[in-house]
Motif scaffolding. Structure first.
Motif, mmCIF file in Angstrom:
data_model
loop_
_atom_site.group_PDB
_atom_site.id
_atom_site.type_symbol
_atom_site.label_atom_id
_atom_site.label_comp_id
_atom_site.label_asym_id
_atom_site.label_seq_id
_atom_site.Cartn_x
_atom_site.Cartn_y
_atom_site.Cartn_z
ATOM 1 N N PRO A 204 0.804 -1.227 0.000
ATOM 2 C CA PRO A 204 0.000 0.000 0.000
ATOM 3 C C PRO A 204 0.830 1.268 0.000
ATOM 4 N N ASN A 205 2.141 1.143 0.154
ATOM 5 C CA ASN A 205 2.992 2.325 0.093
ATOM 6 C C ASN A 205 3.365 2.696 -1.342
ATOM 7 N N LYS A 206 3.125 1.793 -2.272
ATOM 8 C CA LYS A 206 3.501 2.076 -3.653
ATOM 9 C C LYS A 206 2.499 3.027 -4.304
ATOM 10 N N PRO A 207 2.989 3.902 -5.183
ATOM 11 C CA PRO A 207 2.093 4.879 -5.820
ATOM 12 C C PRO A 207 0.985 4.230 -6.638
ATOM 13 N N ASP A 208 1.223 3.019 -7.149
ATOM 14 C CA ASP A 208 0.211 2.388 -8.002
ATOM 15 C C ASP A 208 -0.768 1.523 -7.212
ATOM 16 N N PHE A 209 -0.755 1.651 -5.879
ATOM 17 C CA PHE A 209 -1.741 0.921 -5.089
ATOM 18 C C PHE A 209 -3.107 1.534 -5.345
ATOM 19 N N ARG A 210 -3.983 0.806 -5.952
ATOM 20 C CA ARG A 210 -5.300 1.314 -6.334
ATOM 21 C C ARG A 210 -6.370 0.300 -5.990
ATOM 22 N N VAL A 211 -7.604 0.724 -6.048
ATOM 23 C CA VAL A 211 -8.740 -0.149 -5.800
ATOM 24 C C VAL A 211 -9.644 -0.167 -7.020
ATOM 25 N N ASP A 212 -9.047 -0.045 -8.194
ATOM 26 C CA ASP A 212 -9.847 -0.009 -9.418
ATOM 27 C C ASP A 212 -10.698 -1.264 -9.575
ATOM 28 N N THR A 213 -10.202 -2.413 -9.113
ATOM 29 C CA THR A 213 -10.963 -3.643 -9.254
ATOM 30 C C THR A 213 -12.101 -3.744 -8.252
ATOM 31 N N LEU A 259 -22.758 -11.080 -4.773
ATOM 32 C CA LEU A 259 -23.649 -9.925 -4.898
ATOM 33 C C LEU A 259 -23.479 -8.981 -3.708
ATOM 34 N N ASN A 260 -23.375 -9.547 -2.514
ATOM 35 C CA ASN A 260 -23.222 -8.697 -1.338
ATOM 36 C C ASN A 260 -21.919 -7.918 -1.357
ATOM 37 N N LEU A 261 -20.853 -8.576 -1.799
ATOM 38 C CA LEU A 261 -19.576 -7.875 -1.908
ATOM 39 C C LEU A 261 -19.664 -6.748 -2.920
ATOM 40 N N LEU A 262 -20.353 -7.028 -4.011
ATOM 41 C CA LEU A 262 -20.443 -6.052 -5.083
ATOM 42 C C LEU A 262 -21.206 -4.811 -4.658
ATOM 43 N N THR A 263 -22.249 -5.005 -3.888
ATOM 44 C CA THR A 263 -23.130 -3.889 -3.577
ATOM 45 C C THR A 263 -22.799 -3.217 -2.243
ATOM 46 N N SER A 264 -21.704 -3.587 -1.626
ATOM 47 C CA SER A 264 -21.283 -2.941 -0.389
ATOM 48 C C SER A 264 -20.132 -2.002 -0.662
ATOM 49 N N GLY A 265 -20.249 -0.773 -0.189
ATOM 50 C CA GLY A 265 -19.183 0.199 -0.410
ATOM 51 C C GLY A 265 -18.205 0.303 0.745
ATOM 52 N N LYS A 266 -18.450 -0.425 1.840
ATOM 53 C CA LYS A 266 -17.616 -0.268 3.027
ATOM 54 C C LYS A 266 -16.160 -0.622 2.762
ATOM 55 N N ALA A 270 -12.511 1.531 2.318
ATOM 56 C CA ALA A 270 -11.354 1.274 3.171
ATOM 57 C C ALA A 270 -10.071 1.209 2.363
ATOM 58 N N PHE A 271 -10.151 0.701 1.158
ATOM 59 C CA PHE A 271 -8.950 0.572 0.336
ATOM 60 C C PHE A 271 -8.545 1.881 -0.337
ATOM 61 N N ARG A 272 -9.332 2.909 -0.222
ATOM 62 C CA ARG A 272 -8.975 4.191 -0.826
ATOM 63 C C ARG A 272 -8.027 4.943 0.117
ATOM 64 N N MET A 288 6.337 0.282 3.756
ATOM 65 C CA MET A 288 5.351 -0.790 3.741
ATOM 66 C C MET A 288 4.782 -1.044 5.128
ATOM 67 N N PHE A 289 5.639 -1.022 6.169
ATOM 68 C CA PHE A 289 5.149 -1.262 7.522
ATOM 69 C C PHE A 289 4.059 -0.254 7.880
ATOM 70 N N GLY A 290 4.388 1.022 7.723
ATOM 71 C CA GLY A 290 3.469 2.062 8.159
ATOM 72 C C GLY A 290 2.175 2.085 7.377
ATOM 73 N N GLN A 291 2.261 2.011 6.059
ATOM 74 C CA GLN A 291 1.053 2.100 5.247
ATOM 75 C C GLN A 291 0.191 0.842 5.377
ATOM 76 N N SER A 292 0.810 -0.302 5.655
ATOM 77 C CA SER A 292 0.036 -1.513 5.907
ATOM 78 C C SER A 292 -0.779 -1.373 7.189
ATOM 79 N N LEU A 293 -0.186 -0.750 8.205
ATOM 80 C CA LEU A 293 -0.915 -0.554 9.459
ATOM 81 C C LEU A 293 -1.994 0.516 9.311
ATOM 82 N N LEU A 294 -1.745 1.510 8.482
ATOM 83 C CA LEU A 294 -2.779 2.494 8.182
ATOM 84 C C LEU A 294 -3.953 1.816 7.480
ATOM 85 N N LEU A 295 -3.660 0.951 6.518
ATOM 86 C CA LEU A 295 -4.719 0.223 5.827
ATOM 87 C C LEU A 295 -5.445 -0.714 6.782
#
Length: 463
Positions: A204-213, A259-266, A270-272, A288-295
């Motif tokens: 999650p510390n990398k700039p390309d960490f995204r939640v596009d999927t 379906l439940n995973l798809l329709t839940s925004g929680k 969190a991944f943003r 990596m340590f710090g941003q993993s704990l933030l996530l």
């Protein structure tokens, strides 16, 4: 653009079957890998506590971190100086100054102990609270054994399943794997793949960490997904032969989960992690340590009960060589920064009271400092006879040390606690009776855990 890889409990065959026949244009892998950011909802009341297990994979040197012995002989004594903490009479390593300043939140157990100095079984016991079952020779070549005991998140999912789109367990920022072998204890074992925790295999510390999927594709709204789900149910009702398959019940259950995973925004929210302010991200540390704990904190806020944050790849803390250099330069500073920021944020939000934070490795390191053959920089080997584990939050009374090791940090001289007791304590924090029965593949009822809750952690505190 890279995306976090999230492990699905579905097999490849199930994914292909459901994706080709059910959602007509939106495959189930896409459904499971994508989340819609739903309209704003009132947060659901929290029913149970959460756990963030900060795993020091490889086994941290207890006498160089939380149990220094400044009066020990040169062959044992740490190169590091002990420093006073906020708690009178308690000292820890000089390279953990931020945690020293927050010792009022910490309970340090200095008498953890067991008898296995091997990484694999010791890791299994730490992550499951139960000793690793005997493996067949062929199992050692497999990436994972379904004979293993379930990890905490998997057991929780079995005992207390949920279908609201929030997983019961998440492991990040990567699985513990070495070559073809996945470290035991990370999965649901004999409970079956449907209960495996999610695995986030991206830093999650990398700039390309995204939640596009985790979002729906363009042009596909929640209403259309609902219509397709209704069609799916009708198709399944008409496919009588499907009921004859042994996996029919699990097949339909996985579709409901999708379906439940798809329709839940929680969880998508969190991944943003990019929504956090730069200042807050800096407090955790841009590593990596710090941003993993933030996530991990964001996932707990989203309702995930168990988050396992691996502090490094397999054996990162396995300091056979250059023990002091690696601890000083690479391991302790980011751990100190990240965990301290995590405790501060959980405390400020009121979540620390209901979130048990555990810093644990599978064992400690040898009292005697030595040098491996062919090496010139000294280190410490495996040592399970005594080591330290740190607890905070979740009803734990901070500002205390539980248990004591001898003058060389070689053996406990007070009551010792085992990984099974760690497991019982984690289940206790989650509102699960450790002796709850589960069923093994032979349909035999077995207690989930045989340990005892580490009661002194909660003495004088509301649990």
């Amino acid at each position: 653009m890279s995306t976090p890889a999230i492990r699905s409990p579905l097999t490849r065959r199930k994914l292909l079957e459901v994706g080709s026949s059910a959602f007509a244009g939106l495959s189930l892998p896409g459904v499971l890998g994508r989340r819609a950011e739903a309209a704003a909802e009132s947060p659901a009341p929290r029913r149970h506590k959460s756990v963030i297990l900060v795993l020091l994979t490889g086994g941290a040197a207890h006498q160089d971190t939380f149990d220094l012995k400044p009066e020990a002989p040169d062959t044992v004594r740490s190169d590091f100086k002990p420093i006073d903490t906020r708690t009178p009479g308690v000292q820890i390593c000089e390279h953990l100054p931020l945690l020293a300043a927050r010792s009022d939140k910490l309970a340090i157990v200095r008498s953890m102990s067991h008898g296995d100095n091997s990484h694999l079984p010791a890791t299994h016991t730490t992550l499951t609270g139960t000793q690793m079952p005997l493996r067949r020779a062929s199992d050692l070549d497999n990436v994972l054994s379904r004979r293993d005991w379930p990890c905490y998140g998997a057991a929780l999912d079995y005992v207390r399943p949920r279908r609201d789109g929030v997983p019961n367990g998440v492991t990040l920022p990567h699985r513990l794997i070495e070559g073809p072998l996945t470290w035991p204890g990370q999965h649901s074992g004999f409970l079956g793949a449907a209960h495996d925790p999610w695995e986030i295999n991206h830093d999650p510390n990398k700039p390309d960490f995204r939640v596009d999927t985790l979002t729906l594709p363009d042009g596909l709204g929640l209403e259309r997904v609902a219509r397709r789900h209704a069609l799916l149910q009708q198709l399944n009702e008409d496919r009588g032969r499907l009921a004859e398959l042994a996996e029919a019940g699990e097949f339909n259950e996985q579709q409901e989960i999708a379906l439940n995973l798809l329709t839940s925004g929680k969880v998508a929210d969190a991944f943003r992690i990019e929504r956090e302010t730069a200042q807050r991200r800096d407090r955790y540390g841009r590593h990596m340590f710090g941003q993993s704990l933030l996530l991990a904190r964001r996932l707990v806020e989203a309702g995930v009960p168990i988050v396992q944050a691996n502090m490094g790849i397999v054996q990162s803390w396995d300091t056979h060589v250059d023990n002091f250099g690696r601890l000083k330069d690479k391991l302790l500073p980011p751990l100190d920064q990240g965990v301290s920021a995590l405790l501060d944020d959980l405390s400020a939000s009121g979540l620390l009271d209901e979130t048990l934070v555990v810093l644990a490795g599978e064992f400690g390191r040898t009292p005697k400092i030595g040098t491996l053959p062919g090496q010139t920089i000294p280190g410490r080997d495996h040592w399970a006879h005594v080591y330290s584990t740190v607890f905070a939050g979740g009803g734990v009374r901070g500002g205390q040390v539980i248990g004591r090791s001898d003058k060389t940090a070689a053996l406990p001289v007070t009551r010792s606690y085992r990984p099974e007791d760690l497991g019982a304590t984690i289940y206790h924090a989650l509102g699960i009776v450790p002796s709850t029965e589960i069923t093994d593949p032979l349909s035999r009822p077995l207690p989930l855990n045989r340990g005892e809750v580490i009661e002194p952690l909660f003495s004088g505190a509301r649990v």
